[in-house]
Write an enzyme that holds these catalytic residues in place. Structure first.
Site, PDB file in Angstrom:
ATOM      1  N   ASP A   1      -6.604   0.736   0.286  1.00 14.65           N
ATOM      2  CA  ASP A   1      -6.675   1.185   1.621  1.00 14.65           C
ATOM      3  C   ASP A   1      -8.054   0.713   1.999  1.00 14.65           C
ATOM      4  O   ASP A   1      -8.758  -0.121   1.468  1.00 14.65           O
ATOM      5  CB  ASP A   1      -6.666   2.605   1.885  1.00 14.65           C
TER       6      ASP A   1
ATOM      7  N   LYS B   1       0.753  -1.263  -0.067  1.00 11.04           N
ATOM      8  CA  LYS B   1       0.072  -0.096   0.323  1.00 11.04           C
ATOM      9  C   LYS B   1       1.060   1.210  -0.176  1.00 11.04           C
ATOM     10  O   LYS B   1       0.535   2.237  -0.788  1.00 11.04           O
ATOM     11  CB  LYS B   1      -1.123  -0.168   1.240  1.00 11.04           C
TER      12      LYS B   1
END
Ligand code: SF4
Length: 223
Positions: free
Chosen positions: A147, A129
């Protein structure tokens, strides 16, 4: 990446979702975490795990003045840094990782945040991420950041059935056109914050409702 067969109907549905998102939110670039340099964005993204961007921006406003260079973070006292970032949560791990990551950036990369995903994820505290945030925002490399909003909304839209962020990232990369990857992140974060919230999605007000797996079933159940 393995190619997947998508039916004509599904392709049309995905294309309708993309068109609607582009119309509603536009495709311009935005970054929600305040920063002036790539390494500041890296630190802000490490701090954003399990924390809101708003809170991270409050913390980094003070933090980046106290530690104005990469070297300042690399030689920071861990206990003191823990106090400085306390309100972002998981502060012990985050402080340890920030110090180790900045030391590695200096010792192995001459202080330059790398672009390569393997090199990025090799930095302490940096998962896919965070690496994709850097690749997309700093290097403009098409990348998908999974996310909490992207995970939840993509599932509701029926674009993935996975729960694991890495599997979701690969599912989305398979079905979304590359030029849509960066805009999709930003659009879905905005959509998740404003309409498709975790607790109470406002399906009846949502412009994606007619193309959305969850939205359609929610409306049917109400009838
Ligand atoms: S229709 Fe409902 S579930 Fe689907 S994207 Fe909109 S708010 Fe979210």
């Amino acid at each position: 990446m393995a190619r997947v067969r998508i039916s004509k109907k599904e392709k049309e549905r995905i294309s309708n979702i993309i068109d609607a998102l582009n119309r509603e939110y536009g495709v311009e670039d935005r970054v929600f975490l305040d920063h002036e340099t790539p390494w500041q964005l890296l630190i802000a993204t490490i701090l954003s795990a399990q924390c809101t961007d708003e809170r991270v921006n409050q913390v980094t406003k003070v933090l980046f003045k106290k530690y104005p260079s990469l070297e300042d973070f690399a030689k920071a006292d861990q206990k003191e840094l823990e106090q400085d970032i306390y309100s972002t949560g998981f502060y012990k791990n985050k402080a340890k990782n920030i110090i180790a990551a900045t030391q590695k950036l200096l010792s192995e990369y001459n202080g330059i945040v790398p672009k390569d995903i393997d090199k990025l994820t090799d930095l302490p505290g940096v998962g896919r991420k965070t690496a994709n945030v850097i690749r997309g925002n700093i290097y403009k490399e098409p990348s998908i950041v999974v996310d909490t909003h992207v995970k939840r909304v993509s599932n509701r839209l029926g674009l993935t059935k996975e729960e694991d962020p890495v599997k979701i990232e690969f599912d989305l990369m398979r079905i979304l056109p590359k030029e849509q990857w960066i805009p999709y992140n930003l659009q879905i974060i905005t959509h998740g914050r404003s309409i498709c919230s975790a607790r109470k999605p406002k399906c009846e007000q949502c412009f994606l409702q007619e193309f959305c797996t969850y939205g359609k079933s929610a409306i049917k159940t109400d009838k």
